[in-house]
Design a protein around this motif. Sequence first.
Motif, PDB file in Angstrom:
ATOM      1  N   LEU A   1      47.816 -16.315  54.474  1.00 40.01           N
ATOM      2  CA  LEU A   1      46.424 -16.681  54.267  1.00 40.01           C
ATOM      3  C   LEU A   1      45.643 -16.707  55.568  1.00 40.01           C
TER       4      LEU A   1
ATOM      5  N   ASP B   1      46.207 -23.412  47.153  1.00 38.79           N
ATOM      6  CA  ASP B   1      46.573 -22.000  47.032  1.00 38.79           C
ATOM      7  C   ASP B   1      47.937 -21.718  47.650  1.00 38.79           C
ATOM      8  N   ALA B   2      48.305 -22.467  48.652  1.00 43.14           N
ATOM      9  CA  ALA B   2      49.608 -22.287  49.287  1.00 43.14           C
ATOM     10  C   ALA B   2      49.961 -23.524  50.084  1.00 43.14           C
TER      11      ALA B   2
ATOM     12  N   HIS C   1      38.661 -22.104  55.714  1.00 41.02           N
ATOM     13  CA  HIS C   1      39.651 -22.648  54.785  1.00 41.02           C
ATOM     14  C   HIS C   1      39.530 -24.170  54.711  1.00 41.02           C
TER      15      HIS C   1
ATOM     16  N   ALA D   1      40.462 -20.334  50.935  1.00 39.61           N
ATOM     17  CA  ALA D   1      41.602 -20.967  50.281  1.00 39.61           C
ATOM     18  C   ALA D   1      41.744 -22.438  50.661  1.00 39.61           C
TER      19      ALA D   1
ATOM     20  N   GLY E   1      49.982 -11.273  45.550  1.00 43.09           N
ATOM     21  CA  GLY E   1      48.945 -11.950  46.321  1.00 43.09           C
ATOM     22  C   GLY E   1      49.184 -11.742  47.802  1.00 43.09           C
TER      23      GLY E   1
ATOM     24  N   LYS F   1      46.325 -28.760  43.747  1.00 46.23           N
ATOM     25  CA  LYS F   1      46.271 -27.377  43.247  1.00 46.23           C
ATOM     26  C   LYS F   1      45.929 -26.410  44.395  1.00 46.23           C
TER      27      LYS F   1
END
Length: 392
Positions: free
Chosen positions: A390, A168-169, A34, A2, A386, A166
């Motif tokens: 993460l 993911d979190a 990540h 991510a 989801g 953009k």
Amino acid sequence: MALIVQKYGGSSIPSLDRIKTVARRIAAAHHAGHAVVVVMSAMGGATDQLLTDAQNIAAAPPPRELDALLATGEQASNALTAMALNALGAEACSFTGWQAGILTSHTHGSADIIDVHPYRVRNALDRGVIPLVAGYQGLIHGGADVTTLGRRGSDTTAVALAAALKADACEIYTDVSGVYTADPKVVPEARPLACLTHQHMREMAAGGAKVLALSSVEYAQKHGVTLHVRSSYDHCPGTIVSDEFFDVTYEQQSPTVIAITHNPHTIEITLPGRPEPAMPLHATASAVGRSTPRSYPAHTGHGNIPYDEYTATASLIGSGLCTHPETLATLRRTLTRAGIPFTPVTLTNTRITLMCPPPYLADTVRALHKAFLTQTPQPPVPRHNGQLTLQP
């Protein structure tokens, strides 16, 4: 893997040892594969010290110069964290807000983010380098002056970068393990909330909850950014703020109260020609200063209007609050029995705010929490489409 934006507040980095600890958490996420972008606030107490220094030099520092000074707090912690990461073998590079492409309005001290062009951040990610961005600051759009975003503006920096990249979190690290049903310092039995919608989090921030800046929640809601509020001191799952929920029905047969918030520093305004307080024009004490004589800022559209007194507010946050009259009836009954004077000032389906004298505020919050969130079953916990986290 991510792409994660992590933001660390001043309460997470009050010392050099804590910067090293935060660096180890960042490095762990990086080594797990990540792509990590980090936004740093100033070290705990640093901004207050810079403000004190400025006021010791000049009673009313020029706004441009004050922004130039205050921006250095985040730059210092940002560079120190980058040094700590490099010492751990995780290549990192620090950027100021403007080097990271944060473009703002012209308002010194409370600028809005207008656009983000994170070219250098993307380039660092492409090279496997951890980019660290100084929060709370940017560059005037079309100009060359530094601006700051207002207190807790680093939250908004992180959300804006997450939207532009953009991600993911967007993980917001603080000194509490997520968002609670009330301030645990006031209500020891307050419970952590697993999930919230952007709207509920927005109402909580507007009602006085300090865990996230209101502007950051509004930006996240507008751009669909998932927020994850976590503690930098433990590995608790924290709170997810997202609209991608299921198993939740907001058109419920009965009202749902999810949290009680409060604001101890509110100012009651009375407009000329109106005997009652102008409730929509409440402002926090920090917005107008805490010593008289001061006047309500002209940007309200009503000119320089003297305020009457400091007061306090408490809010119920939830769903269907005005649709069902028993909510307000329970509120009135609870506070009347406790002998607490109050005046309702905001009534919507997602927030009921009341005004009370400051000495009664803590008792008000505790009484409302007991009435709505202790003696009644908890509402069903939303599930998220989801991962709730993460990383560990």
